[in-house]
Motif scaffolding. Structure first.
Motif, PDB file in Angstrom:
ATOM      1  N   TRP A 195       0.846  -1.190   0.000  1.00 29.00           N
ATOM      2  CA  TRP A 195       0.000   0.000   0.000  1.00 29.00           C
ATOM      3  C   TRP A 195       0.881   1.240   0.000  1.00 29.00           C
ATOM      4  N   THR A 244      -3.589   3.846  -1.421  1.00 31.15           N
ATOM      5  CA  THR A 244      -3.759   2.873  -2.507  1.00 31.15           C
ATOM      6  C   THR A 244      -3.319   1.498  -2.030  1.00 31.15           C
ATOM      7  N   ARG A 271      -8.266   2.229  -4.251  1.00 30.03           N
ATOM      8  CA  ARG A 271      -7.684   3.514  -3.863  1.00 30.03           C
ATOM      9  C   ARG A 271      -8.736   4.310  -3.096  1.00 30.03           C
TER      10      ARG A 271
END
Length: 328
Positions: free
Chosen positions: A37, A70, A124
């Motif tokens: 992430w 994200t 996201r």
């Protein structure tokens, strides 16, 4: 002992399966090493990506922006968000303080109910946050950061806050000294930001020796951003340091909008190895010289007869008296 014969086609199939297993293992290992992430400022519409946040306003106002999280992995991520104060480390790097130690600009940042965000796989998420500038906030720069944490991993995104009002760019250079010698010599010094805005300093080094000017360093940008109120200790390589000289150093530090800051120091360069050998040689020469003088004196004392006074006839010698009392 019986020998097991494996057909060539079977051997090729085994090798292919082994290679596939190794490849899958390496890919799986690389996937396991990936963070999974990211956190960055959210871009608005067609705006270009931003490396950091920049927010400005007068004291007492509330500013808003958005953080993008994200999730690039195949599992859900639970990310915790907070604000943090930013500062310079002793060596000049940009760092953030732990949550319980952030009592400055980091405490002005709030995610409200979105302080903990669950991000689905391959998704996201855009998370809004606010920055509340206190009514008594001082003018100038207040560096901070947004910190995202998940499973022990932390990602910090820089937040540059400026409170409206008068600004002052000011710095000083202190504690100048020389370490090492020859091509390995460095000049150590301390920079202090005495103003209320971040500074990008440049440094120049001038050196004057007993025999004239010594090669120093022309002005160059330092790889540090000096935050308001911060103190950093740095070193500057000095490959032009002399081998034998008494040098007066002058450090000049400049920054946009700030008056030049100077500091001086002196350094005495002596090649101690050569000096020790030279001193030992001089000491040895002195010892040889002293021994030679003693030898010459001893030889002269053996060759030259003692100096006698002219003999006095026995009859003319004065009588010897023993002094036992007062003179008459």
């Amino acid at each position: 002992m019986p020998v097991l014969h494996i057909p060539g086609s079977v051997r090729r199939l085994c090798l292919a399966l082994l290679a596939a297993a190794l490849l899958f293992g390496s890919v799986a290992g690389a996937a396991a090493d990936e963070p999974g992430w990211t956190a960055e400022p959210a871009a608005g519409g067609a705006a270009a990506a931003r490396p950091s946040f920049y927010l400005a306003g007068p004291a007492g106002t509330v500013l808003e922006d958005r953080l993008a999280l994200t999730n690039t992995s195949d599992r859900e991520r639970t990310v915790t968000l907070r604000g943090a104060d930013a500062y310079n480390t002793a060596g000049g790097a940009f760092a953030v303080r732990p949550g319980q130690e952030s009592a400055g600009a980091g405490s002005w940042i709030s995610f409200g109910a979105a302080a903990t965000v669950k991000v689905p796989p391959r998704t996201r998420a855009v998370v809004p946050f606010t920055v509340t500038l206190p009514p008594a906030a001082l003018p100038g720069d207040h560096p901070a950061a947004v910190v995202a944490t998940e499973d022990g991993r932390e990602v910090g995104v820089r937040v540059d806050l400026r409170v409206g009002g008068p600004t002052l760019a000011a710095l000083t250079v202190e504690d100048v000294s020389v370490r090492g010698k020859g091509a390995a010599a460095v000049v150590a010094y301390t920079l202090v930001n005495r103003g209320n805005v971040a500074l990008a300093p440049e440094l120049a080094l001038r050196a004057e020796g007993l025999f004239g000017e010594v090669p120093g360093r022309t002005a160059r940008a330092l790889p540090v951003e000096l935050l308001p109120g911060q103190r950093v200790s740095l070193t500057e390589p000095w490959p032009g340091a002399p081998v034998l000289d008494d040098v007066a150093l002058t450090l000049t530090v400049t920054a946009p909008g700030a008056a030049p800051a100077t500091a001086t120091a002196s350094a005495w360069f002596v090649p101690w190895g050569l000096a020790a050998r030279t001193g030992a040689g001089l000491l040895g020469l002195g010892g040889v010289t002293a021994a030679a003088l003693l030898l010459v004196r001893s030889r002269r004392s053996r060759r030259e007869p003692p100096a006698y006074e002219e003999p006095v006839p026995a009859g003319s010698r004065a009588p010897e008296h023993e002094l036992t009392g007062a003179s008459r």
